[in-house]
Motif scaffolding. Sequence first.
Motif, short mmCIF file in Angstrom:
data_model
loop_
_atom_site.label_atom_id
_atom_site.label_comp_id
_atom_site.label_asym_id
_atom_site.label_seq_id
_atom_site.Cartn_x
_atom_site.Cartn_y
_atom_site.Cartn_z
N VAL A 68 46.37 39.59 56.87
CA VAL A 68 47.56 39.07 56.19
C VAL A 68 47.97 39.91 54.98
O VAL A 68 49.06 39.73 54.44
CB VAL A 68 47.33 37.60 55.75
N LEU A 69 47.12 40.85 54.57
CA LEU A 69 47.43 41.70 53.42
C LEU A 69 48.01 43.03 53.88
O LEU A 69 47.50 43.67 54.80
CB LEU A 69 46.16 41.97 52.59
N ASP A 70 49.10 43.45 53.21
CA ASP A 70 49.64 44.78 53.45
C ASP A 70 48.59 45.81 53.03
O ASP A 70 47.89 45.60 52.03
CB ASP A 70 50.92 44.97 52.64
N PRO A 71 48.44 46.92 53.76
CA PRO A 71 47.44 47.92 53.38
C PRO A 71 47.56 48.40 51.94
O PRO A 71 46.56 48.74 51.30
CB PRO A 71 47.69 49.06 54.37
N ASP A 72 48.80 48.42 51.40
CA ASP A 72 49.02 48.89 50.03
C ASP A 72 49.27 47.74 49.06
O ASP A 72 49.91 47.93 48.02
CB ASP A 72 50.21 49.85 50.00
N VAL A 73 48.77 46.55 49.39
CA VAL A 73 49.00 45.38 48.54
C VAL A 73 48.50 45.64 47.11
O VAL A 73 47.52 46.36 46.89
CB VAL A 73 48.29 44.14 49.13
N GLU A 74 49.20 45.06 46.14
CA GLU A 74 48.84 45.22 44.73
C GLU A 74 48.54 43.85 44.13
O GLU A 74 49.36 42.94 44.19
CB GLU A 74 49.97 45.89 43.96
N LEU A 75 47.35 43.70 43.56
CA LEU A 75 46.95 42.47 42.86
C LEU A 75 46.96 42.73 41.37
O LEU A 75 46.27 43.64 40.88
CB LEU A 75 45.55 42.04 43.31
N THR A 76 47.76 41.96 40.63
CA THR A 76 47.84 42.08 39.17
C THR A 76 47.30 40.80 38.54
O THR A 76 47.78 39.72 38.84
CB THR A 76 49.29 42.31 38.73
N VAL A 77 46.29 40.94 37.69
CA VAL A 77 45.63 39.79 37.08
C VAL A 77 45.83 39.84 35.57
O VAL A 77 45.43 40.81 34.91
CB VAL A 77 44.12 39.75 37.41
N ALA A 78 46.44 38.80 35.02
CA ALA A 78 46.64 38.69 33.57
C ALA A 78 45.52 37.84 32.99
O ALA A 78 45.42 36.65 33.27
CB ALA A 78 48.00 38.07 33.27
N THR A 79 44.68 38.46 32.18
CA THR A 79 43.52 37.80 31.59
C THR A 79 43.64 37.82 30.06
O THR A 79 44.52 38.51 29.52
CB THR A 79 42.22 38.52 32.00
N PRO A 80 42.77 37.11 29.34
CA PRO A 80 42.82 37.18 27.88
C PRO A 80 42.58 38.60 27.37
O PRO A 80 43.02 38.95 26.28
CB PRO A 80 41.68 36.25 27.45
N GLY A 81 41.89 39.42 28.17
CA GLY A 81 41.59 40.78 27.74
C GLY A 81 42.60 41.81 28.14
O GLY A 81 42.44 43.00 27.86
#
Length: 252
Positions: free
Chosen positions: A156-169
């Motif tokens: 279900v994920l595109d080969p070039d999928v991008e995950l962006t995670v906004a954390t306290p750091g």
Amino acid sequence: MRLARQDPAAIDNLAGWLTTVVGRISLDVLRARQARPEASYDGTAEFVVTADDGPEPEEHVALADSVGVALLMVLDSLGPSERLALVLHDMFAVSFAEIGQILGKSADATKMLASRARRKVRATDRPAASRREQRAVAEVFRAAAIDGDFEALLRVLDPDVELTVATPGGVFVTLGATDVATRARMFSGEVTRHQPVLVDGLPGYISWRADATPQSVMSFRTDGHRVTAIALLVDPARLSALGLDPGCDRAR
């Protein structure tokens, strides 16, 4: 500001002067974004969370919104010079000779840039996915992540999928289906239920802990078949500022 520092009498063609100055500034910004990709849009700027009540009754409105997003994504795939040549010529009817002066290229070379950009746009052009299709793809990802089905996640994920995670750091980016699927353990642990919502108009979920506090807000960009980008907010301070309601009937 640059115009204010100029002597108007020394400018023979004000429209041409403005086009050149704005074009060069825009080109500098685009090149700076390529050199420092962390300065580009990270998918977590707003996180406006609203109820997901299904498709809009006015389908053409939703389609227009999707087409607008798709156009921006296509333009973002072009190089700085290609984008400038295409936009100025095809959208604002600026001559290739004038654009060439901005780019420091000949009119013929600029024309070739615009032609190449058009080919890229046509190659990536595809019908915009409906909200129902986007939600279905997001649900497949959620179910696969909860089940720990690594193979289903890869499908279900595109080969070039991008995950962006906004954390306290800070903001962290993971690229590629394999690495994103590996990090899909975010759906396990303390999460007890997921509430489907719209995040900045995109399909998403609020994840709740057992004590009714939000653990994360996630949104998905899809092409109607696969997930192309995921934005995840796990910063407690920003989650608290959203004023999320755990008592919604749609929580699950």
